[in-house]
Design a protein around this motif. Sequence first.
Motif: not given
Length: 758
Positions: A490-492, A508-509, A705-706, A737-743
Amino acid sequence: MFLNNPNNPENLVPQNQPPNKLVYLNSNDIDDDDEIDISELLRLIRRRGLIIMGTTAALAISLSAWVLSKPPVYQGSVKLLVEPLNKDNADLSFLSDIAGPGALKGNELDYQSQIDVLKSPSVMNSIVEQIRTRYPEIIYQPPEDETQENLREKLNVTQAGDTKIIEVSYKDKSEEKILFILNQIVDGYLDYQAKEYVSNLSQAIDFSEEQITRVRLEVAALESQLENFQQNNNLIDPNSRNEALTTQATFLAEESEKVQIELDGMKKLAQELEQKLNLTPQQGVIVSRLNTEPYYTKLIEQIKETETQIALEGLRFGFEHPSVKALVAKKDELVALLNRETRKILGSGNSNLSLDFLTSVSNNVETTQQFFDVNNQIQVLEAKQRGLDEAWERLNSQIKNLSTTNKEYFQLQRELTTANESLNRLLALNENLQIEVARQSSPWKLITPINETIIEDVSGTLRKIALISIASLFSGAMLGLLVDKLDSSFHTVEDVKSSVNLPLLGVIPHNKFLTEITDKKKKRSDSIPSLSRKSIFDDESITFSLDSYCSLYTNINLLSSDTSIRSIVVGAAEASEGKSTTSLFLAKAAALLGQKVLIVDADMRKPKIHTYLGIKNKIGLSNLIAEDILPEDVIQSFDDGLSVITAGSKPPNPTRLIASRKWQTLMQKFKQDFDFVIYDTPPLMGFSDGKILTPLTDGLVFVVRMGKTRRPNVQQVINDLQVSKLTVLGMVANGVKNYMGGAYYGYYNYKNYYNDER
């Protein structure tokens, strides 16, 4: 009391366990999707950027170096004007119309045929002989060895678009050689065309003289035919004859219009007189006819006189007097004569007219005479109209005959004019051809000087390098795509959502600092004193967002609306997928939210919790189950409400310990003593520890885990969980990686946050 379960070695799954939730897997989504949208493509480029750029750079550099190592190739081009821009002096195009198709071939230049002739051996052999005086290796045929060079392969002769220009070009590595060869080729072409041109002109002169003789005979024949036609048809000037007929037509039209106007007026007057005499139209006709007869008129007058005498004598002597009776007898005879005369004039059909009618009409002598005159005038006008109509018919016949005659006349005249024009053009052409032959010059002109300015580099080095760069980039992209397609991990987050039909409990970023410190702690030996180790929570080099774990805990609690979730199993398909760090930070987040939390390291084969926390692992879960000790002896508590049971010493058969009744009882006790219990288990693939523990808790949290977890392994584990009918609460996407949601809070130093809260 217990149900058999193939995944439980001791068959210790409680029979009274409530039905577990089913796990649904969309197997079609687990396969790679061939369609790639823009966002997926960008993510693929970020993932495989190193492969793409490396492949692109390697191919581009190596191929560009190979291209640059090649010597340059030059090309020289010259242009020949092969047709005059003004063709008046030698235009032979109309000869084909005069003499017929195919009489004079080659008038319009067939460029493709001309080029084939120029490249043919019959023209090129003499040119090649001149070239060989300086370059003996040049030939005009396939070479027999490598020392020979075929001129045909490097020579190109084409038409420059739709123009009257032929372009001759030659390629070689030597500029001097190109200029010499082009000089020889152009000279040879001009000499060849000069000879051909003179030959063609001579042929055209002979042909034009033949045509002049033929056209002169044609002109004489047409002149004689036109003269005979004029004599036979008495036609001197067709235009004056047309004008006379036009004048007659105009006169007839005017006269016909006048007669018609006068006739309409007379007919209207006749109708008024009929009404005045109180006559029907039929009676009016009868009166008109009777009044034209003199004897009839005389009888009417005698009858009127007799009636007058009868009236006078009757008053004087009485109507029974013999003289009166004699007058009555005379009147009867006159009436009988009148009736016979009427029948004679009108026929038997109108013999029943009364005497009163006849005498009454005769009483209005003046009106009747006028009526009679008007009818006579109408007859005269109608006769005149008929005469005009007959004249129109005769005139139309003359016009029709004249039109046919004129058509034939003008056709002969046009043919004669055309023949005279052709004769004049032939005479002028013949004169021009004689002048061209006297000049002995070729119409072809060299319009490009043969010097260094016509040489250009056609190696296309920059274009080749650009194409190589594009092809290299495409190859690198294809290789990156292939590698990504072959990578089953998995990647995304979208991959997880589309592949597994389970709730996504948390994201989890990716945190490179956390990854580095956990990798270092894994490499440490258990022989290092625990006191020298730092807890992962106390390491100031780790900066991360705790919000993701708080959201995860909140989402887990929201899964059940009736009762709160008190215990969970955290598992993963494979090792090193972050289940231990997820369990640890989830426990820390729950503790910070005011919960009394216990985390149990149930991975007795390869424990990690004590390493991450920097605590002792002399006794723990294995000792608690196998030995006669109390839970308080193995539980290690922290100030923030977090308690830990480490794995303890490694037992020979961890699965047997997990499946024991004592451990089940302890799990129930932990569930009562703590608000939230987390069990960190071995990988689900190959080990049944997590499957045994899950029925004894509120459910399993599956960590993916991505870039690490492979889809086939996830598919196999979830299929096993389906078969076992175990409760799976949902998925956790770890290391995104490069996850901005929920921060919400962003990244911050955990230790400072914790100290501030405390």
